[in-house]
Design an enzyme around this catalytic site. Structure first.
Site, PDB file in Angstrom:
ATOM      1  N   LYS A  54       0.826  -1.210   0.000  1.00 61.23           N
ATOM      2  CA  LYS A  54       0.000   0.000   0.000  1.00 61.23           C
ATOM      3  C   LYS A  54       0.852   1.249   0.000  1.00 61.23           C
ATOM      4  O   LYS A  54       0.575   2.211  -0.715  1.00 61.23           O
ATOM      5  CB  LYS A  54      -0.948   0.021   1.205  1.00 61.23           C
ATOM      6  CG  LYS A  54      -2.116  -0.932   1.038  1.00 61.23           C
ATOM      7  CD  LYS A  54      -3.190  -0.694   2.089  1.00 61.23           C
ATOM      8  CE  LYS A  54      -4.304  -1.721   1.932  1.00 61.23           C
ATOM      9  NZ  LYS A  54      -5.166  -1.811   3.102  1.00 61.23           N
TER      10      LYS A  54
ATOM     11  N   LYS B   3      -6.133  -9.822  -6.250  1.00 66.83           N
ATOM     12  CA  LYS B   3      -7.241 -10.208  -5.372  1.00 66.83           C
ATOM     13  C   LYS B   3      -8.381  -9.210  -5.490  1.00 66.83           C
ATOM     14  O   LYS B   3      -8.144  -8.016  -5.727  1.00 66.83           O
ATOM     15  CB  LYS B   3      -6.765 -10.367  -3.925  1.00 66.83           C
ATOM     16  CG  LYS B   3      -6.537  -9.073  -3.203  1.00 66.83           C
ATOM     17  CD  LYS B   3      -6.385  -9.300  -1.690  1.00 66.83           C
ATOM     18  CE  LYS B   3      -6.202  -7.928  -1.044  1.00 66.83           C
ATOM     19  NZ  LYS B   3      -6.008  -7.908   0.373  1.00 66.83           N
TER      20      LYS B   3
ATOM     21  N   LYS C  19     -11.704  -3.707  -2.478  1.00 66.96           N
ATOM     22  CA  LYS C  19     -12.486  -2.474  -2.666  1.00 66.96           C
ATOM     23  C   LYS C  19     -11.599  -1.320  -3.095  1.00 66.96           C
ATOM     24  O   LYS C  19     -12.070  -0.367  -3.693  1.00 66.96           O
ATOM     25  CB  LYS C  19     -13.279  -2.126  -1.405  1.00 66.96           C
ATOM     26  CG  LYS C  19     -12.511  -2.195  -0.124  1.00 66.96           C
ATOM     27  CD  LYS C  19     -13.448  -2.456   1.068  1.00 66.96           C
ATOM     28  CE  LYS C  19     -12.673  -3.101   2.212  1.00 66.96           C
ATOM     29  NZ  LYS C  19     -13.485  -3.790   3.175  1.00 66.96           N
TER      30      LYS C  19
HETATM   31  P1  TYM Z   1     -10.879  -6.135   5.261  1.00 63.52           P
HETATM   32  O1  TYM Z   1     -12.057  -5.287   5.503  1.00 63.52           O
HETATM   33  O2  TYM Z   1      -9.860  -5.682   4.284  1.00 63.52           O
HETATM   34  O3  TYM Z   1     -11.325  -7.587   4.837  1.00 63.52           O
HETATM   35  C1  TYM Z   1     -12.333  -8.276   5.552  1.00 63.52           C
HETATM   36  C2  TYM Z   1     -12.177  -9.784   5.395  1.00 63.52           C
HETATM   37  O4  TYM Z   1     -12.331 -10.160   4.022  1.00 63.52           O
HETATM   38  C3  TYM Z   1     -11.234 -10.960   3.608  1.00 63.52           C
HETATM   39  N1  TYM Z   1     -10.957 -10.703   2.198  1.00 63.52           N
HETATM   40  C4  TYM Z   1     -10.862 -11.651   1.252  1.00 63.52           C
HETATM   41  N2  TYM Z   1     -10.975 -12.990   1.301  1.00 63.52           N
HETATM   42  C5  TYM Z   1     -10.852 -13.662   0.149  1.00 63.52           C
HETATM   43  N3  TYM Z   1     -10.606 -13.075  -1.051  1.00 63.52           N
HETATM   44  C6  TYM Z   1     -10.475 -11.742  -1.151  1.00 63.52           C
HETATM   45  N4  TYM Z   1     -10.263 -11.161  -2.333  1.00 63.52           N
HETATM   46  C7  TYM Z   1     -10.601 -10.958   0.045  1.00 63.52           C
HETATM   47  N5  TYM Z   1     -10.554  -9.634   0.299  1.00 63.52           N
HETATM   48  C8  TYM Z   1     -10.771  -9.497   1.615  1.00 63.52           C
HETATM   49  C9  TYM Z   1     -10.089 -10.528   4.510  1.00 63.52           C
HETATM   50  O5  TYM Z   1      -9.103 -11.527   4.591  1.00 63.52           O
HETATM   51  C10 TYM Z   1     -10.793 -10.299   5.813  1.00 63.52           C
HETATM   52  O6  TYM Z   1     -10.972 -11.513   6.509  1.00 63.52           O
HETATM   53  N6  TYM Z   1      -7.353  -6.386   8.627  1.00 63.52           N
HETATM   54  C11 TYM Z   1      -8.677  -6.954   8.463  1.00 63.52           C
HETATM   55  C12 TYM Z   1      -9.683  -6.328   9.378  1.00 63.52           C
HETATM   56  C13 TYM Z   1      -9.422  -6.595  10.819  1.00 63.52           C
HETATM   57  C14 TYM Z   1      -9.460  -7.846  11.474  1.00 63.52           C
HETATM   58  C15 TYM Z   1      -9.175  -7.580  12.832  1.00 63.52           C
HETATM   59  C16 TYM Z   1      -9.699  -9.136  11.048  1.00 63.52           C
HETATM   60  C17 TYM Z   1      -9.112  -5.651  11.760  1.00 63.52           C
HETATM   61  N7  TYM Z   1      -8.958  -6.249  12.967  1.00 63.52           N
HETATM   62  C18 TYM Z   1      -9.116  -8.602  13.790  1.00 63.52           C
HETATM   63  C19 TYM Z   1      -9.657 -10.148  12.005  1.00 63.52           C
HETATM   64  C20 TYM Z   1      -9.360  -9.895  13.345  1.00 63.52           C
HETATM   65  C21 TYM Z   1      -9.076  -6.793   6.993  1.00 63.52           C
HETATM   66  O7  TYM Z   1      -8.348  -7.096   6.121  1.00 63.52           O
HETATM   67  O8  TYM Z   1     -10.249  -6.301   6.702  1.00 63.52           O
END
Ligand code: TYM
Length: 332
Positions: free
Chosen positions: A112, A195, A198
């Site tokens: 990023k 991947k 958003k």
């Molecule tokens: P975020 O909002 O980016 O993603 C949310 C969840 O969606 C999964 N994900 C995917 N899985 C499969 N294929 C994809 N293309 C894809 N894009 C997103 C992510 O792996 C995630 O599970 N950092 C975390 C948010 C967070 C969190 C936490 C998660 C903050 N604190 C504590 C678990 C525990 C995240 O990436 O959010």
């Protein structure tokens, strides 16, 4: 019962198919056997600039999508991260035990920040994984259901838990990541080597839970494939078809092998059309229910307040223990 914790960022007007298949489906499935805590991680979202009104809307909308997908408040705790100050407080303590180099090695940060340049990259984005570790460790979490892209953040969380325990005595549960197989990494339909995301990727390749069904179907019909004719799972040479098969498997629970057999000798058009229908059938009810829930923001806020209350009690207990062990004087 073992504790589950997970969260998603309210950084867009809709969750996407990667969020749903990579994480949310598992969240719903795990509710029976576990003690699940699901969070809308708004503190994480502001590590990149958000429009305040849009953020407020997206926080409620994210919570509404959790509920619409099947998160059940009788079995799960659902809350907004900024409602529980202990997250930011524990993050400070953990940040003070994280090496600068260690944080610098996080690949999501490297990717990023490389795109943005160092002045547009915030310190918050740099410490993002430490806040995520705090989220997880506050609740004595055993399992964290996430997509594959969170693997490294979970490793850091485990390292920090072990480090805290070694330095201050057994306090933290060392959590495990729970990552699916076919669903762990869903790719952009237009750019099937990137991947689904958003922020990156293309609008036409991003399948949003809140898109109108006709738009979702169109996105699948125009998915990028290849110039061969064979429906075969081979991510290296056939990323587009392999992604469609992966999504198909995740949506139906069928194995990739079974799908290859089912589609042997048939055309890409059939696969895309049938998959489009399956996905629409899966997400259309979630969309409808989300829109319904969004009609009554006061009720959503009320439900989130109950969740925050439950989460706060648990989080405060851990934070107090941590402060004692670190050597802070209790407020008299
Ligand atoms: P975020 O909002 O980016 O993603 C949310 C969840 O969606 C999964 N994900 C995917 N899985 C499969 N294929 C994809 N293309 C894809 N894009 C997103 C992510 O792996 C995630 O599970 N950092 C975390 C948010 C967070 C969190 C936490 C998660 C903050 N604190 C504590 C678990 C525990 C995240 O990436 O959010």
């Amino acid at each position: 019962r073992p504790v589950i914790f997970s969260g998603m960022q309210p950084s867009s007007d809709s969750l996407h198919l990667g969020n749903y298949l990579g994480a949310l489906v598992n969240w719903v499935a795990l509710q029976d056997a576990y003690d699940p805590i699901y969070c809308v991680v708004d503190l994480h979202a502001i590590t990149v600039q958000q429009d305040p009104e849009a953020l407020r809307q997206n926080v409620r909308r994210t919570a509404a999508q959790y509920l619409a997908a099947g998160i059940d408040l009788d079995r799960s705790t659902l809350f907004v991260q900024s409602h529980v100050p202990a997250h930011a407080e524990l993050a400070w303590v953990l940040g003070s035990m994280t090496g600068f180099g260690e944080a610098s090695r996080m690949t999501q940060f490297k990717d990023k920040s490389a795109k943005q340049g160092s002045d547009a990259t915030t310190v918050g984005l740099f410490t993002y994984p430490v806040l995520m570790a705090a989220d997880i460790l506050l609740y004595g979490t055993h399992l964290v259901p996430v997509g594959d892209d969170q693997r490294q953040h979970l490793e850091l969380t485990r390292d920090l838990a072990n480090r805290f325990n070694a330095r201050y005595g057994e306090t933290m549960v060392v959590p495990e990541a729970l990552i699916g197989k076919e669903s762990a990494r869903i790719y952009d339909l237009q750019e099937p080597t990137a991947k689904m995301s958003k922020s990156a990727g293309s609008e036409a390749g991003l399948v949003k839970l809140l898109d109108e069904p006709s738009i979702t179907a169109k996105k699948f019909r125009s998915a990028v494939t290849d110039t061969e004719r064979e429906i075969r799972f081979d991510p290296a040479s056939k990323p587009g078809i392999s992604n469609l098969l992966g999504i198909y498997a995740a949506v139906t629970g069928k194995s990739i092998d079974a799908l290859e057999r089912e589609y042997a000798g048939r055309g890409y058009g059939d696969l895309k059309k049938e998959l489009a229908e399956l996905v629409v059938d899966t997400i259309a009810p979630i969309r409808a229910r989300t829109l319904e829930l969004m009609q009554d923001p006061a009720e959503l806020d009320r439900l989130l307040a109950i969740g925050a209350e439950k989460a706060s009690d648990r989080a405060e207990r851990m934070l107090r223990d941590v402060y004692d062990r670190v050597g802070f004087v209790r407020r008299g």
